[in-house]
Design a protein around this motif. Sequence first.
Motif, short mmCIF file in Angstrom:
data_model
loop_
_atom_site.label_atom_id
_atom_site.label_comp_id
_atom_site.label_asym_id
_atom_site.label_seq_id
_atom_site.Cartn_x
_atom_site.Cartn_y
_atom_site.Cartn_z
N LEU A 195 0.70 -1.02 0.05
CA LEU A 195 -0.20 0.44 0.08
C LEU A 195 1.26 1.32 0.04
O LEU A 195 0.63 1.58 -1.27
CB LEU A 195 -0.78 0.18 0.99
CG LEU A 195 -2.02 -0.69 1.18
CD1 LEU A 195 -2.75 -0.57 2.45
CD2 LEU A 195 -3.04 -0.09 -0.10
N LEU A 196 2.25 0.86 0.73
CA LEU A 196 2.60 2.20 0.78
C LEU A 196 3.25 3.04 0.06
O LEU A 196 3.12 3.57 -0.84
CB LEU A 196 3.62 2.51 1.91
CG LEU A 196 4.64 3.13 2.57
CD1 LEU A 196 3.56 4.69 2.61
CD2 LEU A 196 5.65 3.65 3.39
N VAL A 197 4.37 1.76 -1.03
CA VAL A 197 5.26 1.73 -1.74
C VAL A 197 4.39 1.75 -2.71
O VAL A 197 4.35 3.49 -3.96
CB VAL A 197 5.38 0.96 -2.16
CG1 VAL A 197 7.08 1.45 -3.60
CG2 VAL A 197 6.80 0.66 -0.99
N LEU A 198 3.20 1.43 -3.33
CA LEU A 198 2.23 1.44 -4.36
C LEU A 198 1.30 3.05 -4.21
O LEU A 198 1.69 3.37 -5.57
CB LEU A 198 1.37 0.41 -4.72
CG LEU A 198 2.30 -0.95 -5.28
CD1 LEU A 198 1.29 -2.28 -5.53
CD2 LEU A 198 3.44 -0.93 -6.57
N VAL A 227 14.05 3.40 -8.37
CA VAL A 227 14.98 2.31 -7.51
C VAL A 227 14.74 2.40 -6.01
O VAL A 227 14.49 1.25 -5.42
CB VAL A 227 16.85 2.81 -8.03
CG1 VAL A 227 17.52 1.82 -6.32
CG2 VAL A 227 16.21 2.84 -9.18
N LEU A 228 14.98 3.54 -4.83
CA LEU A 228 13.85 3.65 -4.24
C LEU A 228 13.00 2.89 -3.51
O LEU A 228 12.67 2.15 -2.65
CB LEU A 228 13.94 4.77 -3.48
CG LEU A 228 13.91 5.18 -1.88
CD1 LEU A 228 15.06 4.55 -1.15
CD2 LEU A 228 14.11 6.87 -1.53
N CYS A 229 11.75 3.42 -4.87
CA CYS A 229 10.32 2.41 -4.10
C CYS A 229 10.34 0.69 -4.16
O CYS A 229 9.67 0.18 -3.78
CB CYS A 229 9.86 3.08 -5.42
SG CYS A 229 8.82 4.59 -4.53
N ALA A 230 11.13 1.02 -5.30
CA ALA A 230 11.72 -1.26 -5.68
C ALA A 230 12.04 -1.38 -4.10
O ALA A 230 12.33 -2.76 -4.37
CB ALA A 230 12.24 -1.06 -7.43
N ALA A 231 13.36 -1.14 -3.84
CA ALA A 231 13.51 -0.96 -2.47
C ALA A 231 12.81 -1.38 -1.19
O ALA A 231 13.42 -2.45 -0.90
CB ALA A 231 15.40 -0.74 -2.82
N PHE A 232 12.22 -0.13 -1.35
CA PHE A 232 11.23 -0.34 0.33
C PHE A 232 10.26 -1.75 -0.21
O PHE A 232 9.68 -2.55 0.27
CB PHE A 232 10.74 0.58 -0.11
CG PHE A 232 11.11 1.70 0.59
CD1 PHE A 232 11.34 1.11 2.38
CD2 PHE A 232 11.66 3.01 0.03
CE1 PHE A 232 12.42 2.40 2.86
CE2 PHE A 232 11.68 3.78 1.31
CZ PHE A 232 12.13 3.29 2.90
#
Length: 753
Positions: free
Chosen positions: A90-93, A111-116
Amino acid sequence: ENMQLVYAPGFTTLSVFLPVIGLTAAFAAAEIRTAKPLHHWMALSVTGIIAGLSIVGMHYVGNLGVSNYMLSYGHQYLAAAFIIAEGDCLLVLVLFYTWRELWINSWWKRVLCAAFLAGGVSAMHFTASVGCTYRFKMYAVDGKQRDVQVMIAGILCATAAITFLAYLFATRSKAHHAKKRAQKVVLASAVFDADGRILVNTDGTLPTREITDKYNSISFTDDFNASHPVLHWLFRVSYNWNGVSDLVPRMQTHLLARRTPAEQDSRPSSSSSSGVYDPSTYSDHSVVFRERFCVAASNLAASMHASLDNVGVLYDRIIETGTLSEDLATRRITRTPNKSTNELELGVRKVIMGKGQVLFLVREVDIEGADRLLNSGYRFAHVANVGRAIAESLQIPVTVLESHCASLRSYVSNTEKLDKPGTWLSLFAPIAKAHGHGFDIAVNRHNQNQLPDAQLLAMPPQPWQHDLILTLDGLKPQACLRMMEKRVKANEDDNPQYLRERRFASTVISTIQSLESSVPAEWFNQSTFVAKQLQAHYSRIATGHAVPTFLYAFVVMGDMHVAIDAYGDIARVPLSFFSMRQRCYSGSPDHQLLAQDIHTEFGPLLGRKVVKSMPSTKAGRLKISGMTKQFHKHTTSERQASFGDTDTSSENNLVMQAEPTGKASFSPHESEVIDQPLTRDNIWGGILVNSETTVKTDSRNSFTVHPGGGQGITTQHGLGPQVNVGKASQEATFVDELFATTRAKFSPQRQGY
């Protein structure tokens, strides 16, 4: 070895495809375009829930495939794994789909979103594994089965990694290409069908052609915008492609012949181009840019298997592209401490000049035309479905693109279908620009070739109505209202003539009040009524076959300090652009004048022999520049000799050519040409000039005027005639008349010395 975990193929396969199916459904929900913010957040919530469930389900369904152990889970760990997966997704998307418009060119944020997201998935797996208890059930029949499963898993992971890297490389390459293209000046085609769908390529982008690599302004005030004379020329040409279509092949040849490194600096000139070709005065940058525009339009038409006449008309606005990272770069420059003013101006200029521009040719096609385009390999799609692909190719936010597409659709509908008959009451309000850079004009925001207005009559005014309107000439709006109210309340008898005058007076009152409510009160209260019946071409300007619109207007010199943003139906455009647009309609006399000017200006240039030079150094370019300056000092006869002896100029039969022994002085910025005495008779015959041309001579000899505008010149021995050729004037529009009236009424009178 026989006690290692063994997975059943069925559950293992299901665990592979479960996240694929779940995440596909989740991302599809996130891509749904919604009009209300509540629906948008609901879609994002569904996206996070489905994505979290698919990830959790992948783990536990995979564990169901363990055949030689019995697995049991702690309830607290099961709940923690579920909460971690759902919360992380929920947070990342939500963050990604909310801010991705601003993150297209910010790779580290992605990249930061993908890492999270990856960290959350890993945390869910480890949490679920910690709370899992394994109880041995039986020995594996074949211990090598686990090795096969590991090999299959490794192959799948390697295949996925290679596929992802290839896709990432292709995507980055495409994004880099789009970013470079978005910093150029590009011509795009916006073709709509009857259902409002837009024409796109198979990859969902618009058909485009590059005009030039970059546009370099000469100064901060020299921007390629609606007030630029080059854009005015392009706009006029798009309404009269017949005037330039026969020159396009020779333009292509000319551009190919002059391809040199110095060509990269081509840009529109800041000054108006000359009316005729003269090497000492014409702007090469302007000519080359206009040639490239015509060639790009021709290539667009050829790619869609259409003629140049049917490629469309130019959109009345220039769209800035490559603006996604503009705000960040501007903040980075302006917030840097210890910067001098010159450094700040230089940095901001780099940001501004990093942007590109796109010009649109718009048109609408019928069912037959749409079928031809479909057979050519194009597709029609709704903007909501292809908006993201188009926005990424132009490097602009999707919301901005959707707004422009709606304006494009409205523009093409207005140019081809709008009917505006009858009589209208308008406000003509020129607004002086700062620093004396000309005037803007207040226009209808939705139809920017029209003044703010209100309908007075559904038909042209009758003579008695016009006579009644004449009584209001020179009055302020409040005075007009008082006079009409007196007419309404007049104790006349019940004569039908007086009754209809009272009804018309009531109509005038309501129309004035309606116009007053839609324009700034500061302007309207200071305006003056001009009781002159004018005509405008508002209806079907691209297709013709429409009746003219009749106008009466209040005129005022608008105060530049009055904010018009609060008035949703009013916008500001350059007065020069607005005036030019009044001559752009089907059947306009300006088309013939433009065609003559085009052939006069481009004919000698395209008819000359272009010597290909390849300067490789700056010194070489300076040497050529010096040679050009020397060449500019030659006489007209020498210029004509440089065009070559072949009869290829499109200017033939348009102007008189002097003999090599004669000398002529030709100035493109004056309205007359003076030929010095010739030593022998003119073997070229007469000259073809406009019917409004005035020919004078210093002798008493008269000129024989032939029908059709041809002028025969009678020459005596030893006396050569001096010919003054007056350039045909453009059609006077209602803008010219109203602006002259406004300046006479509101501009301060200059005091004599």
